[in-house]
Design a protein around this motif. Structure first.
Motif, PDB file in Angstrom:
ATOM      1  N   LEU A  31       0.825  -1.206   0.000  1.00 19.69           N
ATOM      2  CA  LEU A  31       0.000   0.000   0.000  1.00 19.69           C
ATOM      3  C   LEU A  31       0.862   1.261   0.000  1.00 19.69           C
ATOM      4  O   LEU A  31       1.912   1.319   0.638  1.00 19.69           O
ATOM      5  N   ASP A  32       0.406   2.284  -0.726  1.00 22.96           N
ATOM      6  CA  ASP A  32       1.076   3.588  -0.751  1.00 22.96           C
ATOM      7  C   ASP A  32       0.424   4.497   0.275  1.00 22.96           C
ATOM      8  O   ASP A  32      -0.806   4.503   0.416  1.00 22.96           O
ATOM      9  N   PRO A  33       1.226   5.301   0.981  1.00 24.83           N
ATOM     10  CA  PRO A  33       0.620   6.277   1.903  1.00 24.83           C
ATOM     11  C   PRO A  33      -0.293   7.225   1.129  1.00 24.83           C
ATOM     12  O   PRO A  33       0.040   7.661   0.026  1.00 24.83           O
ATOM     13  N   MET A  34      -1.423   7.563   1.706  1.00 28.05           N
ATOM     14  CA  MET A  34      -2.358   8.462   1.029  1.00 28.05           C
ATOM     15  C   MET A  34      -1.907   9.911   1.231  1.00 28.05           C
ATOM     16  O   MET A  34      -1.742  10.361   2.368  1.00 28.05           O
ATOM     17  N   PRO A  35      -1.665  10.656   0.152  1.00 23.28           N
ATOM     18  CA  PRO A  35      -1.235  12.041   0.300  1.00 23.28           C
ATOM     19  C   PRO A  35      -2.329  12.911   0.912  1.00 23.28           C
ATOM     20  O   PRO A  35      -3.518  12.697   0.668  1.00 23.28           O
ATOM     21  N   ALA A  36      -1.926  13.891   1.736  1.00 18.95           N
ATOM     22  CA  ALA A  36      -2.900  14.822   2.309  1.00 18.95           C
ATOM     23  C   ALA A  36      -3.477  15.711   1.224  1.00 18.95           C
ATOM     24  O   ALA A  36      -4.627  16.150   1.306  1.00 18.95           O
ATOM     25  N   ARG A  37      -2.684  15.981   0.191  1.00 20.16           N
ATOM     26  CA  ARG A  37      -3.140  16.824  -0.910  1.00 20.16           C
ATOM     27  C   ARG A  37      -2.220  16.624  -2.099  1.00 20.16           C
ATOM     28  O   ARG A  37      -1.025  16.382  -1.933  1.00 20.16           O
ATOM     29  N   ILE A  38      -2.775  16.727  -3.304  1.00 18.40           N
ATOM     30  CA  ILE A  38      -1.988  16.664  -4.537  1.00 18.40           C
ATOM     31  C   ILE A  38      -2.245  17.946  -5.325  1.00 18.40           C
ATOM     32  O   ILE A  38      -3.393  18.281  -5.612  1.00 18.40           O
ATOM     33  N   GLU A  39      -1.178  18.664  -5.638  1.00 13.27           N
ATOM     34  CA  GLU A  39      -1.328  19.862  -6.464  1.00 13.27           C
ATOM     35  C   GLU A  39      -1.944  19.469  -7.803  1.00 13.27           C
ATOM     36  O   GLU A  39      -1.504  18.511  -8.442  1.00 13.27           O
ATOM     37  N   PRO A  40      -2.969  20.184  -8.266  1.00 13.32           N
ATOM     38  CA  PRO A  40      -3.680  19.747  -9.481  1.00 13.32           C
ATOM     39  C   PRO A  40      -2.887  19.939 -10.766  1.00 13.32           C
ATOM     40  O   PRO A  40      -2.044  20.834 -10.871  1.00 13.32           O
ATOM     41  N   CYS A  41      -3.153  19.079 -11.715  1.00 14.79           N
ATOM     42  CA  CYS A  41      -2.676  19.237 -13.086  1.00 14.79           C
ATOM     43  C   CYS A  41      -3.599  20.264 -13.752  1.00 14.79           C
ATOM     44  O   CYS A  41      -4.824  20.136 -13.692  1.00 14.79           O
ATOM     45  N   LEU A  42      -3.018  21.282 -14.378  1.00 12.56           N
ATOM     46  CA  LEU A  42      -3.790  22.368 -14.972  1.00 12.56           C
ATOM     47  C   LEU A  42      -3.653  22.349 -16.495  1.00 12.56           C
ATOM     48  O   LEU A  42      -2.617  21.935 -17.035  1.00 12.56           O
ATOM     49  N   ALA A  43      -4.684  22.803 -17.173  1.00 10.75           N
ATOM     50  CA  ALA A  43      -4.708  22.772 -18.640  1.00 10.75           C
ATOM     51  C   ALA A  43      -4.085  24.036 -19.221  1.00 10.75           C
ATOM     52  O   ALA A  43      -4.337  25.143 -18.754  1.00 10.75           O
ATOM     53  N   LEU A  44      -3.295  23.865 -20.251  1.00 13.93           N
ATOM     54  CA  LEU A  44      -2.642  24.964 -20.966  1.00 13.93           C
ATOM     55  C   LEU A  44      -3.554  25.432 -22.098  1.00 13.93           C
ATOM     56  O   LEU A  44      -4.085  24.612 -22.860  1.00 13.93           O
ATOM     57  N   LEU A  45      -3.758  26.738 -22.215  1.00 12.90           N
ATOM     58  CA  LEU A  45      -4.663  27.285 -23.229  1.00 12.90           C
ATOM     59  C   LEU A  45      -4.052  27.190 -24.624  1.00 12.90           C
ATOM     60  O   LEU A  45      -2.912  27.599 -24.842  1.00 12.90           O
ATOM     61  N   LYS A  46      -4.828  26.681 -25.585  1.00 12.04           N
ATOM     62  CA  LYS A  46      -4.431  26.614 -26.986  1.00 12.04           C
ATOM     63  C   LYS A  46      -5.581  27.099 -27.856  1.00 12.04           C
ATOM     64  O   LYS A  46      -6.747  27.029 -27.467  1.00 12.04           O
ATOM     65  N   GLN A  47      -5.261  27.565 -29.052  1.00 12.89           N
ATOM     66  CA  GLN A  47      -6.283  28.084 -29.953  1.00 12.89           C
ATOM     67  C   GLN A  47      -7.024  26.976 -30.697  1.00 12.89           C
ATOM     68  O   GLN A  47      -8.199  27.114 -31.011  1.00 12.89           O
ATOM     69  N   LYS A  48      -6.336  25.861 -30.978  1.00 19.07           N
ATOM     70  CA  LYS A  48      -6.950  24.763 -31.734  1.00 19.07           C
ATOM     71  C   LYS A  48      -6.689  23.451 -31.010  1.00 19.07           C
ATOM     72  O   LYS A  48      -5.646  23.293 -30.359  1.00 19.07           O
ATOM     73  N   PRO A  49      -7.618  22.492 -31.129  1.00 16.46           N
ATOM     74  CA  PRO A  49      -7.396  21.189 -30.478  1.00 16.46           C
ATOM     75  C   PRO A  49      -6.299  20.415 -31.180  1.00 16.46           C
ATOM     76  O   PRO A  49      -6.145  20.499 -32.411  1.00 16.46           O
ATOM     77  N   PRO A  50      -5.516  19.634 -30.440  1.00 11.34           N
ATOM     78  CA  PRO A  50      -4.491  18.789 -31.068  1.00 11.34           C
ATOM     79  C   PRO A  50      -5.134  17.626 -31.809  1.00 11.34           C
ATOM     80  O   PRO A  50      -6.274  17.255 -31.529  1.00 11.34           O
ATOM     81  N   VAL A  51      -4.399  17.057 -32.721  1.00 17.39           N
ATOM     82  CA  VAL A  51      -4.914  15.962 -33.539  1.00 17.39           C
ATOM     83  C   VAL A  51      -4.033  14.731 -33.340  1.00 17.39           C
ATOM     84  O   VAL A  51      -2.812  14.842 -33.245  1.00 17.39           O
ATOM     85  N   GLY A  52      -4.664  13.558 -33.258  1.00 17.75           N
ATOM     86  CA  GLY A  52      -3.906  12.327 -33.172  1.00 17.75           C
ATOM     87  C   GLY A  52      -4.501  11.346 -32.193  1.00 17.75           C
ATOM     88  O   GLY A  52      -5.234  11.734 -31.280  1.00 17.75           O
ATOM     89  N   PRO A  53      -4.203  10.055 -32.366  1.00 17.29           N
ATOM     90  CA  PRO A  53      -4.782   9.021 -31.499  1.00 17.29           C
ATOM     91  C   PRO A  53      -4.251   9.065 -30.078  1.00 17.29           C
ATOM     92  O   PRO A  53      -4.789   8.378 -29.200  1.00 17.29           O
ATOM     93  N   GLU A  54      -3.198   9.841 -29.822  1.00 20.13           N
ATOM     94  CA  GLU A  54      -2.641   9.918 -28.474  1.00 20.13           C
ATOM     95  C   GLU A  54      -3.407  10.877 -27.574  1.00 20.13           C
ATOM     96  O   GLU A  54      -3.093  11.016 -26.389  1.00 20.13           O
ATOM     97  N   TRP A  55      -4.455  11.525 -28.137  1.00 18.79           N
ATOM     98  CA  TRP A  55      -5.217  12.511 -27.362  1.00 18.79           C
ATOM     99  C   TRP A  55      -6.625  12.012 -27.067  1.00 18.79           C
ATOM    100  O   TRP A  55      -7.267  11.381 -27.908  1.00 18.79           O
ATOM    101  N   ALA A  56      -7.107  12.309 -25.852  1.00 20.70           N
ATOM    102  CA  ALA A  56      -8.498  12.073 -25.474  1.00 20.70           C
ATOM    103  C   ALA A  56      -9.150  13.426 -25.224  1.00 20.70           C
ATOM    104  O   ALA A  56      -8.478  14.386 -24.840  1.00 20.70           O
ATOM    105  N   TYR A  57     -10.478  13.504 -25.434  1.00 16.41           N
ATOM    106  CA  TYR A  57     -11.172  14.791 -25.354  1.00 16.41           C
ATOM    107  C   TYR A  57     -12.373  14.711 -24.421  1.00 16.41           C
ATOM    108  O   TYR A  57     -13.065  13.690 -24.355  1.00 16.41           O
ATOM    109  N   GLU A  58     -12.601  15.816 -23.696  1.00 18.15           N
ATOM    110  CA  GLU A  58     -13.754  15.939 -22.806  1.00 18.15           C
ATOM    111  C   GLU A  58     -14.329  17.347 -22.922  1.00 18.15           C
ATOM    112  O   GLU A  58     -13.657  18.268 -23.406  1.00 18.15           O
TER     113      GLU A  58
END
Length: 344
Positions: A31-58
């Motif tokens: 078992l891994d110790p449960m962190p008290a908090r994890i700094e969030p991953c934040l999204a970088l602003l772009k003008q157009k969506p990326p293309v390719g099978p390596e990307w998922a979209y929401e």
């Protein structure tokens, strides 16, 4: 009804803590110790969506970023800035307790949906009693889009495709409760972005399927907005006897280095109730001189201390650095850790 006290009574933000090393006497501890908090991953602003099978979209949700910590001793709901808001989202807390897991950390967004199923930041803020309000929201739901810790295991070093698979086993896609799955779209990024804009949504998020969960704005996640929306400092307002709440327009500023720079005004997006609440808040922080360099010709200006952060939707910038077609969306909470728009 007796209301349970939150697990953490202090509203001071939690800070990320280094993970504890394993006990060398137990090298195979599963078992891994449960962190008290994890700094969030934040999204970088772009003008157009990326293309390719390596990307998922929401879909991009318009609300408050939260992390839901589920432990045997209870549930904690933390804001992006690390403040404990468990008591403000009782329905989400109850739904988290009902999930079939003993330990987990879910990453997602608290939202209030309008009658067409679109997230509405203004409705969310009203449900909480406005900026600085102390009310609990009975309308907010949690759109879960990542799973960082699950049944005693830390998954931040695991690729997104695996984290999503585990999340989908925990939160069903057809859920109608206070915790729901933010579904991935099978369409390509360009088609999804066009559809999101046509349906009046804020935009989309693109995520690399092979990425681990890295805190900060590093480019593993991208945001593509239909309409630009950023946070600006309120530095004053134009008083008007004919406008709702007496506010003709709000005067806005962005950061340039260590200074605040005037970037124009916003006079739309207020309901009568919002304008009245805003006026009562602003009038408590008046000042005699502006906190910015201002050379405009407007009259009846009231200057205020630069402490209120407004979320502003706008279409573009003018050649002289002012917002075009701006519309007020609401005030950002200090606990939401909103960043003021930075020029240059």
């Amino acid at each position: 009804m007796v209301r349970a006290k939150p697990l953490q009574s202090s509203d001071k933000p939690l800070r990320s803590r280094a993970r504890k090393p394993r006990d060398p006497a137990q090298p195979n501890l599963p078992l891994d110790p449960m962190p008290a908090r994890i700094e969030p991953c934040l999204a970088l602003l772009k003008q157009k969506p990326p293309v390719g099978p390596e990307w998922a979209y929401e879909v991009k949700w318009d609300g408050y970023r939260l992390a839901v910590h589920i432990e045997p001793k209870g549930v904690r709901i933390l804001t992006r800035g690390g403040h404990d808001w468990t008591h403000r989202f009782p329905l989400i807390e109850a739904a988290a307790k009902a999930l079939p897991v003993s330990t987990a950390i879910l990453d997602g967004e608290a939202v209030v949906l309008d009658d067409q199923g679109r997230s509405d930041f203004n409705m969310l803020q009203r449900s909480l009693g406005g900026r600085g309000g102390k009310e609990t929201s009975r309308d907010a739901i949690f759109m879960a889009f990542d799973l960082l810790y699950f049944d005693g295991h830390d998954f931040t070093k695991t690729e997104l495709s695996t984290r999503r698979h585990l999340l989908e086993t925990l939160v069903p896609a057809d859920g109608h409760g206070a915790i729901r799955l933010s579904e991935e779209a099978s369409a390509d990024g360009a088609a999804l972005f066009q559809a999101a804009c046509e349906h009046g949504l804020e935009g989309i998020i693109a995520k690399r399927l092979d990425s681990t969960y890295r805190s900060g704005r590093l480019g593993d996640w991208l945001k593509i907005k239909c309409v630009q929306s950023d946070s600006f400092m309120i530095v004053g307002y134009e008083h008007s006897m004919s406008a709702r709440g007496g506010i003709g327009s709000l005067l806005l500023a962005a950061r340039r280095g260590d200074e605040l720079v005037y970037v124009g005004s916003v006079g739309t997006g207020f309901t009568e109730r919002v304008a009245n609440d805003l006026r009562s808040t602003i009038d408590r922080i008046k000042r005699k001189t502006p906190s910015i360099s201002y050379s405009g010709r407007r009259k009846n200006l009231v200057w205020v201390q630069p402490t209120l952060i407004a979320e502003i939707e706008y279409r573009a910038w003018t050649a002289d650095g002012k917002l075009r077609h701006a519309s007020y969306k609401g005030l950002r909470e200090e606990q939401d850790n909103a960043a003021i728009y930075r020029i240059g």
